[in-house]
Design an enzyme around this catalytic site. Structure first.
Site, PDB file in Angstrom:
ATOM      1  N   ASP A 364       0.849  -1.281   0.101  1.00 60.64           N
ATOM      2  CA  ASP A 364       0.126  -0.096   0.113  1.00 60.64           C
ATOM      3  C   ASP A 364       0.876   1.116   0.023  1.00 60.64           C
ATOM      4  O   ASP A 364       0.474   2.200   0.076  1.00 60.64           O
ATOM      5  CB  ASP A 364      -1.180   0.180   1.073  1.00 60.64           C
ATOM      6  CG  ASP A 364      -2.277  -0.871   0.910  1.00 60.64           C
ATOM      7  OD1 ASP A 364      -2.406  -1.129  -0.141  1.00 60.64           O
ATOM      8  OD2 ASP A 364      -2.748  -1.176   1.978  1.00 60.64           O
ATOM      9  N   ARG A 395      -3.709  -1.067 -10.182  1.00 62.91           N
ATOM     10  CA  ARG A 395      -2.412  -0.210  -9.559  1.00 62.91           C
ATOM     11  C   ARG A 395      -1.548  -0.271 -10.512  1.00 62.91           C
ATOM     12  O   ARG A 395      -0.359   0.314  -9.930  1.00 62.91           O
ATOM     13  CB  ARG A 395      -2.480  -0.240  -7.977  1.00 62.91           C
ATOM     14  CG  ARG A 395      -3.767   0.344  -7.160  1.00 62.91           C
ATOM     15  CD  ARG A 395      -3.361   0.349  -5.870  1.00 62.91           C
ATOM     16  NE  ARG A 395      -4.525   0.634  -5.224  1.00 62.91           N
ATOM     17  CZ  ARG A 395      -4.678   0.524  -3.978  1.00 62.91           C
ATOM     18  NH1 ARG A 395      -3.761  -0.118  -3.240  1.00 62.91           N
ATOM     19  NH2 ARG A 395      -5.863   0.932  -3.060  1.00 62.91           N
TER      20      ARG A 395
END
Length: 506
Positions: A364, A395
């Site tokens: 993250d 992502r």
């Protein structure tokens, strides 16, 4: 493609470049991952548990809503012990959560109403496993193009091995999902398998789950295991992703009274029968993923100096970002401050240099570090990030598409392109093409022209990445869908303002 439910309108945040270095003594949000696990462990116990300084953001609000619908009593209290609403708008008033759990007997308060996890992937997967103890439950989300697109098939297959009947959207197990389970159904299935395979009653019941896409599947089964009434052995196949989050889960379970016997490689976990969750008082550390974005913002602005409280060397893998920023030339140290404890201090150099990192250790924080890489000299490399394809957005690919818009505002001259070799190696690329696992970013230490509109992709990490890059854009950046930062960091833009950044919202 937008990845949020229908709404009256989206917020556009315009982030402008500051006139000088960023400064400030800052508070990070509370850890999202620890809050999820603390609240869940409290709900799976009996008696009164307390979670101090919980995260108050979209995922945590969704979690509390769901566990209340499953029979837990959750009360948010302020510092004086008065009940308050547990909402993002009321975040400053929330001091702690008081929780009376449902133990091994969840029950739907509204049996005809689907459970809705919003856009909270980890919350959903862990609750999905626990909800296998319900006779029947339906899960739905209005985030059709985000959580609705994420696969859960590996976890659903593991639940089938326990005798749970599953209905899901497509072979990859997407929402909406219906489970038909219950303790009696699971126990009867396990007894039948034991007879067929000649397993002794004391033998651990075997379940296999893939670790290729997400460690959340393994964590979900670990939370479920103590509630089953028989020993469970979980075997993880493939290359396990995000190993630090498994360590986070194991620590929380241990503190809650549940011991997990795990192999050194963490590809086998044994949870013995007879264990129960006990009530506990939890203290929530600061959130390293959110802090990574704060550190990246300071890193890209020469001579910045910020101090951040409540960041510790805990199981959050995103603390690895400290080593990345150090390799980029930042000075990162601990400083003891009277009355505030130990603060993490980052001082930025005149010019960042490229660095490399294994992104699987700090999932993250990857996009925050990519933002810094876009402003550094040289080519940075992020490896083992395949699982980032399966987040709120892809992502791996989508953030690079948005960065490309920023790079396009300051194209290289023909001479610069020839000198850098960018015609052969584009400044933004991923490999391999069909299933990328590595990203390369060649930075522009001189910054960008900016002034363009970029899309936050409905993803809080993308929004924070673009906000950091905007600091090095001479005309700033306009970020569409910026309200989705609230998924993990509702105060993100206010934190930028604390550091000396101008942010306009429309």
């Amino acid at each position: 493609m937008k990845r949020q439910p229908p709404a009256d309108g989206e917020m556009i945040a315009t982030v402008y470049p500051p006139s000088g270095p960023l400064t400030g003594d800052l508070e990070p949000p509370s850890s999202k991952n620890f809050t999820t696990r603390y609240v869940l462990a409290a709900c799976l116990g009996e008696g009164r548990s307390v979670v101090h300084r919980p995260a108050v953001q979209d995922d945590a609000v969704a979690l509390v809503r769901c566990v209340r619908d499953m029979g837990a009593e959750v009360t948010a209290l302020d510092a004086r012990g008065r009940p308050v609403d547990y909402t993002i708008d009321n975040a400053a008033a929330v001091d702690r959560l008081e929780i009376h759990g449902f133990g091994s007997r969840p029950r739907l308060l509204h049996p005809d109403k689907p459970l809705n996890p919003g856009n909270a992937g980890a919350v959903f997967r862990m609750l999905l496993a626990v909800s296998a103890l319900l006779p029947e439950v339906r899960w739905e989300t209005e985030y059709h193009d985000s959580l609705g697109r994420r696969p859960h098939g590996d976890l659903l297959e593991a639940l089938r091995q326990l005798g749970v009947e599953v209905e899901a959207n497509g072979a990859e197990g997407r929402l909406p999902i219906v489970l038909r389970g219950g303790a009696d159904r699971i126990r009867e299935h396990v007894q039948r398998v034991r007879r067929e395979e000649a397993l002794a009653p004391e033998d651990p019941f075997p379940v296999t789950v893939s670790g290729e896409i997400s460690s959340q599947y393994t964590s979900a089964l670990l939370f479920l295991a103590p509630l089953l009434g028989f020993p469970l052995r979980i075997s993880v196949t493939g290359r396990l992703k995000s190993l630090p989050l498994i360590e986070t889960t194991r620590r929380v379970l241990s503190n809650a009274g549940v011991e997990v016997e795990s192999s050194a490689e963490r590809d086998m976990h044994l949870v013995r029968a007879g264990q129960r969750y006990k009530a506990h008082r939890w203290e929530t550390n600061g959130d390293w993923p959110g802090a990574a974005a704060m550190l990246a913002a300071a890193a890209v602005m020469p001579k910045s100096r910020i101090r951040i409280a409540r960041l510790y060397d805990d199981e959050q893998g995103e603390r690895e970002c400290v080593h990345f920023f150090s390799r980029m030339g930042c000075r990162v140290a601990r400083e003891e401050v009277p009355g505030r404890g130990e603060l993490l201090v980052l001082e930025a150099p005149e010019r960042l240099r490229a660095a490399a990192i294994n992104g699987d250790l700090c999932t993250d924080a990857v996009l925050a570090m990519e933002a810094a890489a876009a402003c550094a000299e040289g080519t940075s490399r992020f490896v083992q990030i395949r699982n980032l394809q399966f987040k709120e957005c892809d992502r791996v690919r989508e953030p690079l598409e948005e960065l490309q818009k920023v790079y396009a505002t300051s194209p290289l001259t023909a001479e610069e392109a020839a000198e850098s070799g960018s015609r052969r190696h584009p400044p933004l690329r991923y490999e391999p093409e069909d299933d990328p696992d590595t990203v390369y970013i060649t930075g522009r230490p001189e910054g960008f022209e900016g002034g363009t509109l970029v899309d936050g992709r409905g993803d809080h990490r993308v929004i924070m990445m673009l906000s950091v890059v905007a600091l090095r854009c001479r005309k700033g950046l306009r970020i569409d869908g910026a309200e989705h930062a609230s998924k993990s960091f509702p105060g993100w833009f206010d934190t930028l303002r604390q550091m000396g950044v101008r942010v306009d919202e429309e």
